[in-house]
Enzyme design. Structure first.
Site, PDB file in Angstrom:
ATOM      1  CB  THR A  71      -3.986  41.921 -18.652  1.00  0.00           C
ATOM      2  OG1 THR A  71      -4.793  40.747 -18.617  1.00  0.00           O
ATOM      3  CG2 THR A  71      -3.557  42.227 -20.066  1.00  0.00           C
ATOM      4  CG  ASN A 151      -4.811  30.254 -17.406  1.00  0.00           C
ATOM      5  OD1 ASN A 151      -3.606  30.142 -17.608  1.00  0.00           O
ATOM      6  ND2 ASN A 151      -5.660  30.538 -18.371  1.00  0.00           N
ATOM      7  CD  GLN A 179      -6.225  31.096 -12.399  1.00  0.00           C
ATOM      8  OE1 GLN A 179      -6.830  30.694 -11.406  1.00  0.00           O
ATOM      9  NE2 GLN A 179      -6.846  31.656 -13.418  1.00  0.00           N
ATOM     10  CG  HIS A 201     -11.166  39.118 -11.681  1.00  0.00           C
ATOM     11  ND1 HIS A 201     -11.582  38.119 -12.518  1.00  0.00           N
ATOM     12  CD2 HIS A 201      -9.994  39.566 -12.208  1.00  0.00           C
ATOM     13  CE1 HIS A 201     -10.718  37.983 -13.517  1.00  0.00           C
ATOM     14  NE2 HIS A 201      -9.739  38.854 -13.346  1.00  0.00           N
ATOM     15  CB  THR A 237      -8.213  59.761 -10.641  1.00  0.00           C
ATOM     16  OG1 THR A 237      -7.810  61.046 -11.093  1.00  0.00           O
ATOM     17  CG2 THR A 237      -8.810  59.850  -9.252  1.00  0.00           C
ATOM     18  CB  CYS A 325      -8.890  34.326 -22.902  1.00  0.00           C
ATOM     19  SG  CYS A 325      -8.469  34.951 -21.288  1.00  0.00           S
TER      20      CYS A 325
HETATM   21  C1  LIG Z   1      -2.754  33.049 -15.397  1.00  0.00           C
HETATM   22  C2  LIG Z   1      -3.471  34.315 -15.721  1.00  0.00           C
HETATM   23  N1  LIG Z   1      -2.765  35.406 -16.026  1.00  0.00           N
HETATM   24  C3  LIG Z   1      -3.342  36.565 -16.320  1.00  0.00           C
HETATM   25  C4  LIG Z   1      -4.711  36.691 -16.321  1.00  0.00           C
HETATM   26  C5  LIG Z   1      -5.322  38.017 -16.687  1.00  0.00           C
HETATM   27  O1  LIG Z   1      -6.019  38.574 -15.613  1.00  0.00           O
HETATM   28  P1  LIG Z   1      -6.898  39.890 -15.832  1.00  0.00           P
HETATM   29  O2  LIG Z   1      -7.896  39.555 -16.891  1.00  0.00           O
HETATM   30  O3  LIG Z   1      -7.536  40.139 -14.511  1.00  0.00           O
HETATM   31  O4  LIG Z   1      -6.000  40.972 -16.238  1.00  0.00           O
HETATM   32  C6  LIG Z   1      -5.507  35.580 -16.033  1.00  0.00           C
HETATM   33  C7  LIG Z   1      -6.979  35.652 -16.081  1.00  0.00           C
HETATM   34  O5  LIG Z   1      -7.649  34.827 -16.640  1.00  0.00           O
HETATM   35  C8  LIG Z   1      -4.869  34.359 -15.702  1.00  0.00           C
HETATM   36  O6  LIG Z   1      -5.557  33.274 -15.409  1.00  0.00           O
END
Ligand SMILES: Cc1ncc(COP(=O)(O)O)c(C=O)c1O
Length: 378
Positions: A71, A151, A179, A201, A237, A325
């Site tokens: 993000t 995603n 992804q 993650h 940091t 989300c």
């Molecule tokens: C395609 C895509 N972009 C961005 C993100 C955001 O990742 P993060 O929550 O680790 O910032 C995700 C997470 O679901 C994602 O699937």
């Protein structure tokens, strides 16, 4: 039995990654900005991690900046392009993650950036011809922001072709690789990619850490100001434990990429075959050869398939009703709407990893039969 088929939302930490992080927690505590030995040890660790990530992408170390995840990385790319590189038009798609679409909305409202959203076909693919026409229709300084794989439905974009079009029309190219990073090979030295992102993650590393790749031709300013860490690009940091964990997870994923790919694809293929044979009126969303770990399945409208995500959870199965989300929201997600999905059908995204097994697939199929219509001839 507990089955985790929600690996596109997040993945568990691999034991090797956890061990690496614990080693750093036990042995290193110095502030990487301190010039004494303790600080220098932490600095070395961060720079080693940066080197490993850069090597895997064929980038140079100066092009990698650690962030809190995809993000933040995507925000840096989009906001930086408009604020610092003179971009006044962003061409994107209707199925991007909200961290792209909401940032575009912000840029439109605050900076008057014109946002052009490409529609997608039934499989979620953009039309390259439409992109080419848009690029040649205007001399405005343009950023193209198209995700590598979606995603929710796993649709993959042709990075090579998009990058070529952007180069031809002197547009910047950002791709959300959250992804696909560490799942598909990505070589920034081969393509004209201005920005991409990574979220640890998603590839068995810790949460809350990621990075942005910024091609050295694009000098953008930071989103946050302070102590000038990350060569002034991201003050604060550094999270040394997570950065070390991410680098370990990334290196392992690259080493095991083919092996993991083969295993996960065979699980997905087997799962798909059983679904289509044994359950009634199943629809698979996205491309047939989309991202190998994501399977978006629509079940027919039926009182049996109400509350599907919750019913699966009660039976020990973790899956998602769209993107993480938007889970909990009963309407079709913006992605399903964009591909013309029938909103009366119930959609579940199953997403697999190399840690899953055939036995788990068998278990899920049997449980699905109790909450969705079963094919009449079985
Ligand atoms: C395609 C895509 N972009 C961005 C993100 C955001 O990742 P993060 O929550 O680790 O910032 C995700 C997470 O679901 C994602 O699937």
């Amino acid at each position: 039995m507990r089955v985790y088929f929600d690996n596109a939302s997040t993945t568990p930490l691999l034991p090797e990654v956890k061990d690496e992080m614990i080693k750093v927690i036990n042995d290193k505590f110095g502030n990487p900005s301190s010039i004494h030995r303790d600080g220098r040890q932490s600095r070395i660790l961060i720079e080693e991690a940066r080197k490993q990530i850069a090597l895997g992408l064929k980038a140079s170390t100066g092009e990698i900046f650690f962030t809190s995840g995809a993000t933040e990385a995507n925000n840096m790319a989009l906001i930086g392009s408009v604020r610092d590189l003179g971009v006044n038009r962003i061409i994107t798609s209707s199925i991007e993650h909200h961290c792209i679409s909401h940032t575009c909305e912000f840029l439109h409202q605050q900076h008057g950036t014109s946002i052009v959203e490409l529609s997608v076909d039934k499989s979620g693919a953009i039309d390259l011809q439409e992109l080419a026409e848009l690029l040649s229709s205007s001399n405005e300084k343009t950023l193209v922001s198209i995700m590598h794989a979606n995603n929710e439905i796993g649709t993959i974009s042709n990075l090579e072709e998009i990058a070529k079009l952007c180069a031809k029309h002197e547009a910047l190219f950002h791709t959300d690789t959250a992804q696909t990073l560490a799942k598909l090979p990505i070589d920034v030295s081969e393509h004209n990619i201005s920005f991409l992102c990574g979220a640890s993650h998603k590839f068995f590393g810790p949460k809350g850490v990621g990075f942005v790749y910024i091609n050295h031709n694009n000098i953008v300013k930071p989103l946050m100001y302070g102590g000038d860490q990350e060569r002034g690009m991201r003050s604060g940091t550094e999270n040394i434990y997570s950065i070390a964990g991410m680098a370990k997870a990334f290196t392992m994923a690259l080493e095991e990429m083919d092996e993991r790919h083969e295993k996960v694809l065979s699980l997905k293929t087997y799962f798909t075959q059983r679904l289509l044979q044994e359950l009634e009126d199943i629809q698979i969303n996205g491309q047939e050869d989309g991202l190998y770990n994501i399977l978006s399945v629509s079940f027919p409208a039926s009182p049996k398939s109400e509350m599907l995500v919750m019913n699966l959870d009660i039976m020990g199965i973790a899956a998602s009703g769209g993107s993480a989300c938007s889970s909990g929201v009963e309407n079709d997600s913006h992605v399903l709407q964009a591909i013309g999905h029938d909103p009366s059908r119930k959609t579940i995204r199953f997403s697999f990893s190399h840690l899953n097994t055939i036995e788990e697939v068998d278990y899920v199929i049997e449980k699905l039969k109790t909450v969705t219509p079963v094919a009449v001839d079985i």
